[in-house]
Write a protein that holds these residues in place. Sequence first.
Motif, PDB file in Angstrom:
ATOM      1  N   ASP A 111       1.015  -1.260   0.163  1.00  0.00           N
ATOM      2  CA  ASP A 111       0.175  -0.254  -0.348  1.00  0.00           C
ATOM      3  C   ASP A 111       0.758   1.495  -0.291  1.00  0.00           C
ATOM      4  O   ASP A 111       0.328   2.197  -0.245  1.00  0.00           O
ATOM      5  N   PHE A 112       1.981   1.258   0.088  1.00  0.00           N
ATOM      6  CA  PHE A 112       3.380   1.868   0.498  1.00  0.00           C
ATOM      7  C   PHE A 112       3.428   2.430  -0.566  1.00  0.00           C
ATOM      8  O   PHE A 112       3.768   3.349  -1.745  1.00  0.00           O
ATOM      9  N   LEU A 113       3.297   1.420  -2.327  1.00  0.00           N
ATOM     10  CA  LEU A 113       3.680   1.479  -3.085  1.00  0.00           C
ATOM     11  C   LEU A 113       2.464   1.875  -4.409  1.00  0.00           C
ATOM     12  O   LEU A 113       1.647   1.914  -4.150  1.00  0.00           O
ATOM     13  N   ALA A 114       3.691   2.243  -5.489  1.00  0.00           N
ATOM     14  CA  ALA A 114       2.034   2.537  -6.803  1.00  0.00           C
ATOM     15  C   ALA A 114       3.260   2.416  -8.264  1.00  0.00           C
ATOM     16  O   ALA A 114       3.955   2.655  -8.018  1.00  0.00           O
ATOM     17  N   VAL A 115       1.812   1.859  -9.797  1.00  0.00           N
ATOM     18  CA  VAL A 115       2.999   1.613 -10.260  1.00  0.00           C
ATOM     19  C   VAL A 115       2.679   3.784 -10.629  1.00  0.00           C
ATOM     20  O   VAL A 115       2.137   3.537 -10.741  1.00  0.00           O
ATOM     21  N   GLU A 116       3.406   3.624 -11.042  1.00  0.00           N
ATOM     22  CA  GLU A 116       3.920   5.387 -12.141  1.00  0.00           C
ATOM     23  C   GLU A 116       4.269   4.885 -13.544  1.00  0.00           C
ATOM     24  O   GLU A 116       4.986   3.987 -14.191  1.00  0.00           O
ATOM     25  N   GLY A 117       2.745   5.551 -13.941  1.00  0.00           N
ATOM     26  CA  GLY A 117       2.922   5.743 -15.688  1.00  0.00           C
ATOM     27  C   GLY A 117       4.426   6.348 -16.258  1.00  0.00           C
ATOM     28  O   GLY A 117       4.450   7.486 -15.688  1.00  0.00           O
ATOM     29  N   GLY A 118       4.855   5.843 -17.466  1.00  0.00           N
ATOM     30  CA  GLY A 118       6.401   6.231 -17.558  1.00  0.00           C
ATOM     31  C   GLY A 118       6.281   7.640 -18.234  1.00  0.00           C
ATOM     32  O   GLY A 118       6.722   8.269 -18.612  1.00  0.00           O
ATOM     33  N   GLY A 119       5.268   7.438 -19.100  1.00  0.00           N
ATOM     34  CA  GLY A 119       4.277   8.835 -19.785  1.00  0.00           C
ATOM     35  C   GLY A 119       4.794   7.828 -21.221  1.00  0.00           C
ATOM     36  O   GLY A 119       6.318   7.615 -21.846  1.00  0.00           O
ATOM     37  N   GLY A 120       4.226   8.562 -22.325  1.00  0.00           N
ATOM     38  CA  GLY A 120       5.040   8.540 -23.633  1.00  0.00           C
ATOM     39  C   GLY A 120       5.491   7.122 -24.052  1.00  0.00           C
ATOM     40  O   GLY A 120       4.611   5.685 -23.487  1.00  0.00           O
ATOM     41  N   ALA A 121       6.445   6.531 -24.175  1.00  0.00           N
ATOM     42  CA  ALA A 121       7.114   5.203 -24.974  1.00  0.00           C
ATOM     43  C   ALA A 121       7.518   4.635 -23.474  1.00  0.00           C
ATOM     44  O   ALA A 121       8.470   3.671 -23.157  1.00  0.00           O
ATOM     45  N   ALA A 122       7.595   5.502 -22.218  1.00  0.00           N
ATOM     46  CA  ALA A 122       8.791   5.083 -21.494  1.00  0.00           C
ATOM     47  C   ALA A 122       7.910   4.145 -20.551  1.00  0.00           C
ATOM     48  O   ALA A 122       6.863   4.042 -20.731  1.00  0.00           O
ATOM     49  N   ALA A 123       8.623   3.066 -19.919  1.00  0.00           N
ATOM     50  CA  ALA A 123       8.077   2.192 -19.295  1.00  0.00           C
ATOM     51  C   ALA A 123       7.809   2.582 -18.046  1.00  0.00           C
ATOM     52  O   ALA A 123       8.045   3.275 -17.003  1.00  0.00           O
ATOM     53  N   ASP A 124       6.590   1.937 -17.886  1.00  0.00           N
ATOM     54  CA  ASP A 124       5.703   1.780 -16.200  1.00  0.00           C
ATOM     55  C   ASP A 124       7.075   1.791 -14.610  1.00  0.00           C
ATOM     56  O   ASP A 124       8.018   1.238 -14.942  1.00  0.00           O
ATOM     57  N   THR A 125       7.130   2.558 -13.849  1.00  0.00           N
ATOM     58  CA  THR A 125       7.980   2.158 -12.723  1.00  0.00           C
ATOM     59  C   THR A 125       7.120   2.086 -11.428  1.00  0.00           C
ATOM     60  O   THR A 125       6.077   2.582 -11.338  1.00  0.00           O
ATOM     61  N   VAL A 126       7.785   1.884 -10.480  1.00  0.00           N
ATOM     62  CA  VAL A 126       7.524   1.966  -9.154  1.00  0.00           C
ATOM     63  C   VAL A 126       7.824   2.855  -8.581  1.00  0.00           C
ATOM     64  O   VAL A 126       9.263   3.465  -8.042  1.00  0.00           O
ATOM     65  N   GLY A 127       7.414   3.679  -7.279  1.00  0.00           N
ATOM     66  CA  GLY A 127       6.953   4.996  -6.821  1.00  0.00           C
ATOM     67  C   GLY A 127       6.289   4.883  -5.286  1.00  0.00           C
ATOM     68  O   GLY A 127       5.441   3.808  -5.450  1.00  0.00           O
ATOM     69  N   VAL A 128       7.352   5.698  -4.215  1.00  0.00           N
ATOM     70  CA  VAL A 128       6.482   5.690  -2.976  1.00  0.00           C
ATOM     71  C   VAL A 128       4.697   6.551  -3.546  1.00  0.00           C
ATOM     72  O   VAL A 128       5.655   7.961  -4.452  1.00  0.00           O
ATOM     73  N   THR A 129       3.901   6.363  -3.048  1.00  0.00           N
ATOM     74  CA  THR A 129       2.782   6.823  -3.049  1.00  0.00           C
ATOM     75  C   THR A 129       2.657   8.500  -2.327  1.00  0.00           C
ATOM     76  O   THR A 129       3.992   7.995  -1.875  1.00  0.00           O
ATOM     77  N   ALA A 130       2.024   9.134  -3.160  1.00  0.00           N
ATOM     78  CA  ALA A 130       2.859  11.009  -2.574  1.00  0.00           C
ATOM     79  C   ALA A 130       1.891  10.704  -1.073  1.00  0.00           C
ATOM     80  O   ALA A 130       3.421  11.170  -0.712  1.00  0.00           O
ATOM     81  N   ASP A 131       1.567  10.303  -0.470  1.00  0.00           N
ATOM     82  CA  ASP A 131       0.463   9.905   0.798  1.00  0.00           C
ATOM     83  C   ASP A 131       1.282   9.776   1.785  1.00  0.00           C
ATOM     84  O   ASP A 131       1.951   9.665   2.708  1.00  0.00           O
TER      85      ASP A 131
END
Lengths: 410, 410
Positions: A111-131
């Motif tokens: 629940d601390f992590l989020a899949v972040e869209g790379g945008g455009g051609a970039a691949a998805d990455t994992v990030g910490v949720t904003a909160d």
Amino acid sequence: MQESASFSAESYFATQPAPPSLAEDIASVQEFVARQAAQNRNVVLVTSGGTTVPLELNVVRFLDNFSAGTRGATSAEYFLKAGYAVIFMHRQFSLQPFSRHYSHSTNPFLDFLAVEGGGGAAADTVGVTADKRADADLLSVLTAYKRVQVAGTLHTLTFVTVNDYLWLLRAVSQELSVLRRRAMYYLAAAVSDFFLPRQKMSEHKIQSGKGSLHIEMDQVPKVLKPMVEEWTRDGYIVSFKLETDEHLLIPKARAALERYGHQVVIGNELHTRKMQVVFVERKRKPLPPLPPGAEDAEPEASTDINEPIPSAAADAPAAESTRTDDATEVVVDGNRTTNEDGEATLGPPPPPKPQAPPATHDDESMTFVESWLRIASQPPAGTTMAQVKEIEEDIIAELVRRHTAWIEHA
Amino acid sequence: MQESASFSAESYFATQPAPPSLAEDIASVQEFVARQAAQNRNVVLVTSGGTTVPLELNVVRFLDNFSAGTRGATSAEYFLKAGYAVIFMHRQFSLQPFSRHYSHSTNPFLDFLAVEGGGGAAADTVGVTADKRADADLLSVLTAYKRVQVAGTLHTLTFVTVNDYLWLLRAVSQELSVLRRRAMYYLAAAVSDFFLPRQKMSEHKIQSGKGSLHIEMDQVPKVLKPMVEEWTRDGYIVSFKLETDEHLLIPKARAALERYGHQVVIGNELHTRKMQVVFVERKRKPLPPLPPGAEDAEPEASTDINEPIPSAAADAPAAESTRTDDATEVVVDGNRTTNEDGEATLGPPPPPKPQAPPATHDDESMTFVESWLRIASQPPAGTTMAQVKEIEEDIIAELVRRHTAWIEHA
């Protein structure tokens, strides 16, 4: 093997097999202790979690001891913060320092992590949720965790069975004994009192077709005595006594000190163990000269390193004691003063529970000192982690103080 | 309570207390089932992890069953991927779907995080470490986890004791029965065979001063029979049989099917359970007409939905069988074809273990079908998660196929 064999520590180790990983574990501890000794650090062995007793060689069923490992994991964190190096010897999958704050059940890390869209051609990455990016609790735990990793002051060993535990305890104690008084042993694991010797174990799963199940087990040898007398040298040894019948707590703690001769028993009752514990120590005092014809010598009430706090001492068990050798002191601590939201929970500690009459002692020169340590009841849910007072913080502070005195008074 | 009382399911529930959280748990299940029914989803109850038997009312010691909950947690993930809604009823702190990949011991999540300096006056924040941001395994698990959260197809319940388990199992089964054939019951929990009735329990911690420990326990009632006949209606019920003595596996699986009348027993042996399991089903066949004077009727070998794979069937237990009602089929599956690094581990499945002679049946019209399911041995360490074949993937695929047929043939 006789049916009625009673195991001493010696006969136990002579007849029960060592765990396969023992040699490797010992080598890792040797290296760790040597490194800490070179850096002039005190080292504490913290045991934590429950031991199991397998009922079958191919284990399907086992007897277990209730323990999530909270006391040990929490204590290890405070020892690390106090500058100790820690050998954390714990039940496999029980709680560990730092990660204990993120149980998969109550605080799942996904629940601390989020899949972040790379945008455009970039691949998805994992990030910490904003909160959670600026979460004060997470930052604090993570910072402490990384600091310990860099310092290399935490060494972890695991056990499952009581047999693993006993072999490891002996080996680690022997390795740590080179530190003499700078070694502390903090025995918080919930260790089985009974076990099934290898020679009596059923090879396969016990079948249920035959009606009720009968199990007969032998007593686990009391290893505190050889630990004090043979495995360690001048180490500071702290054992725990957990009871559900509070009347047994003090008598059993005293009996343990008399029998094994170690430094402190920390007594706790199952349902109040997160709010109060009692430190029980022996004090040897010279007998006062006997007046002619006197039958009974009453030694003076002993004093501990702490001065009792008068306002709390009025409530203390000492007032109800019928013997002056039942000296009791109370160490009181409210929530930390920075807890601005917790005021409703501050206030005088709960009155101590009625205490059992002191055990009788053959040796009247033996006196005991009991020091209660309590924290105020917990703040309401929703309080941040940093605002929740943990009793282990005070237990470790008190032990570090006593251990320092123990080292200096050598 | 008679000393020698033997518990039926009925007398069990009449004498043993319901867990305090039962009403709340039932309400949550009702809501979940109604929502899934409205969305026309199949629902599976997955039970997972071991149940405990407390020896004291104030629990210090308990008997436990060996299980980390791997089978159940892994299976739940594949059921979710197959579009099922899952009620995951598991032992507190046992493994759970998705988070199972991140054990605090082997894959601690704090190692995925880093404190990132804000730079200048900005405060520190928490981020994912650089090497994990594009981690394919983490992305895959996290994506599946978030998808299930959005869909609302996973409902989690926890138990600790065998008493919690039995009460929950009955209540959840009754709630799920409204789905008739669309409900599946996948009973992977390791349930105690013996228990200590509340009326015999010691209030306080059993003291160790009195020599050896004697425990005498009663049998847990066999609840599969009332589950089939009373609690569920036409549900598809799958039970597991774990043995350490492989010769008992097939006879005990058959005996369970005869006794309880449910759909499938999945048999597994403790040490090979991650590599092979056997599906055991009953087939009722009409008796062939008896020729005059014949003593024994040998029914034809039955066939299953699967066609046996000839190359593997040559090794199969059927070849060693002495009775034609001991029909056995083998379902073989190698590692997935996308596993490009795992070629060394591909190849024919290990030969099946020798099999015990089939149990004798009073009713000669009862035949059994055994279908072995095996995967190739695991790829070497260092292989990524996505490359590791899990046998649960094939177990669930096979069950979904059988369950679909079961629904369609209603």
